[in-house]
Design an enzyme around this catalytic site. Structure first.
Site, PDB file in Angstrom:
ATOM      1  N   ASP A 173       1.014  -1.250  -0.015  1.00  0.00           N
ATOM      2  CA  ASP A 173       0.092   0.066   0.198  1.00  0.00           C
ATOM      3  C   ASP A 173       1.008   1.296   0.020  1.00  0.00           C
ATOM      4  O   ASP A 173       1.997   1.186   0.286  1.00  0.00           O
ATOM      5  CB  ASP A 173      -0.980   0.305   1.083  1.00  0.00           C
ATOM      6  CG  ASP A 173      -0.449   0.417   2.616  1.00  0.00           C
ATOM      7  OD1 ASP A 173       0.758   0.498   2.687  1.00  0.00           O
ATOM      8  OD2 ASP A 173      -1.410   0.007   3.515  1.00  0.00           O
ATOM      9  N   ILE A 174       0.159   2.232  -0.298  1.00  0.00           N
ATOM     10  CA  ILE A 174       1.034   3.581  -0.210  1.00  0.00           C
ATOM     11  C   ILE A 174       1.075   4.381   1.113  1.00  0.00           C
ATOM     12  O   ILE A 174       0.237   4.376   1.888  1.00  0.00           O
ATOM     13  CB  ILE A 174      -0.025   4.674  -1.176  1.00  0.00           C
ATOM     14  CG1 ILE A 174      -0.281   3.884  -2.724  1.00  0.00           C
ATOM     15  CG2 ILE A 174       0.840   5.834  -1.402  1.00  0.00           C
ATOM     16  CD1 ILE A 174      -1.123   4.700  -3.514  1.00  0.00           C
ATOM     17  N   GLU A 216      -5.974   2.179  -0.833  1.00  0.00           N
ATOM     18  CA  GLU A 216      -4.643   2.364  -1.596  1.00  0.00           C
ATOM     19  C   GLU A 216      -3.891   1.108  -1.335  1.00  0.00           C
ATOM     20  O   GLU A 216      -2.633   1.008  -1.597  1.00  0.00           O
ATOM     21  CB  GLU A 216      -3.868   3.480  -0.698  1.00  0.00           C
ATOM     22  CG  GLU A 216      -3.579   3.071   0.846  1.00  0.00           C
ATOM     23  CD  GLU A 216      -4.692   3.741   1.794  1.00  0.00           C
ATOM     24  OE1 GLU A 216      -4.298   3.645   3.223  1.00  0.00           O
ATOM     25  OE2 GLU A 216      -5.766   3.536   1.432  1.00  0.00           O
TER      26      GLU A 216
END
Length: 297
Positions: A173-174, A216
């Site tokens: 994920d970001i 995300e």
């Protein structure tokens, strides 16, 4: 209950531009991301109004949408969309426009909603093909969606066990994505999501399955790859994202990702076990400082 994978279709009758005797063709807008999925708007006439106001043909109740945001107009040259000097703009294929003619397959973004423009001789066939595609694809990022990921992971696990072959999974994920949205806005966040999906897809093999797991968070299924190869691939995409320059409307956005890596093994009884292992290692990557890969523990 409305199926979340159903999509809104807006019908517009248009005249083909190949002279006065050209046959009549259909065109439509299909909502592939955003609100009111599943609702159908039948349009009669030569203009379609889009905006936040309730008098619009397509009403998008979003703060990012102006009251009278844009118009779709049919003329002798085709179908065009005109932005009505909206606050946040109208985009075709991620390019902000004032007025532009639409081509088959164009993606139109208004606020946080995305429409796909379809036109041709057999619009109903094109529409049903698009709906089928959207049952497996995330509308925003254009990579596979969570449902397709889960079905594919189960299938790949069965195949790997049957033939005693390696299989690995990445979950990433970001980092600080909420901060990105808060600082640069949701449109910038959407841009980052789309660009990351594009970069990872370009680096992945054809047999790999890149999916948006939610928010995300993304996944990559890696058939025929063991933990060592999966970790090496994870490090490549981690560095790829860290080295990429993300610029949205003239502003540079710092972006990194954290990755957890898992592989098939005795402790993996099903897809949920493999996901939990990768997710636990993703959590370790984030608590360990972010912008890193964890493949054990």
């Amino acid at each position: 209950m409305r199926d979340e994978n159903q999509d809104t279709i807006v019908h517009v009758k248009v005249d083909d531009t190949q002279g006065p005797k050209a046959k009549r063709q259909d065109a439509c807008l299909v909502v592939i991301y955003g609100q009111d999925l599943g609702r159908k708007y039948n349009i009669i006439g030569r203009e379609l109004r889009i905006g936040r106001g309730t008098t619009n043909d397509i009403c998008l109740s979003q703060d990012a949408v102006s009251r009278e945001h844009a118009n779709i107009i049919v003329d002798e040259f085709g179908i065009k969309i005109r932005d009505n000097d909206s606050t946040n703009g109208t985009y075709i294929n991620d390019n902000r426009i004032h007025e532009a003619y639409l081509r088959d397959g164009d993606l139109v973004k208004v606020g946080r909603s995305i429409f796909k423009f379809l036109s041709g001789d057999n619009i109903e066939s094109s529409y049903h093909e698009e709906i089928f595609r959207l049952s497996t694809v995330d509308g925003l990022t254009q990579v596979f969606n969570r449902r397709y990921f889960m079905e594919t992971l189960e299938r790949e696990l069965s195949r790997a066990r049957r033939y005693d072959r390696p299989l690995a999974l990445l979950i990433f994920d970001i980092d600080h994505f909420k901060r990105c949205n808060d600082t640069y806005g949701h449109r910038a966040g959407d841009f980052v999501l789309r660009r990351i999906a594009e970069l990872v897809t370009m680096r992945a093999r054809k047999v790999d399955v890149v999916s948006r797991y939610g928010g995300e968070e993304f996944t990559v299924i890696l058939p025929e790859i063991d933990i060592r190869g999966a970790s090496a691939f994870a490090e490549k995409i981690r560095k790829l994202i860290a080295d990429e320059t993300f610029i949205f409307e003239g502003r540079k956005i710092p972006v990194t990702i954290s990755i957890g890596v898992a592989e098939i093994g005795p402790s993996v009884a099903n897809a949920d076990d493999m996901i939990q292992t990768a997710d636990r290692r993703l959590y370790a990557a984030k608590t360990g400082g972010r912008n890193r890969v964890v493949d054990n523990g």
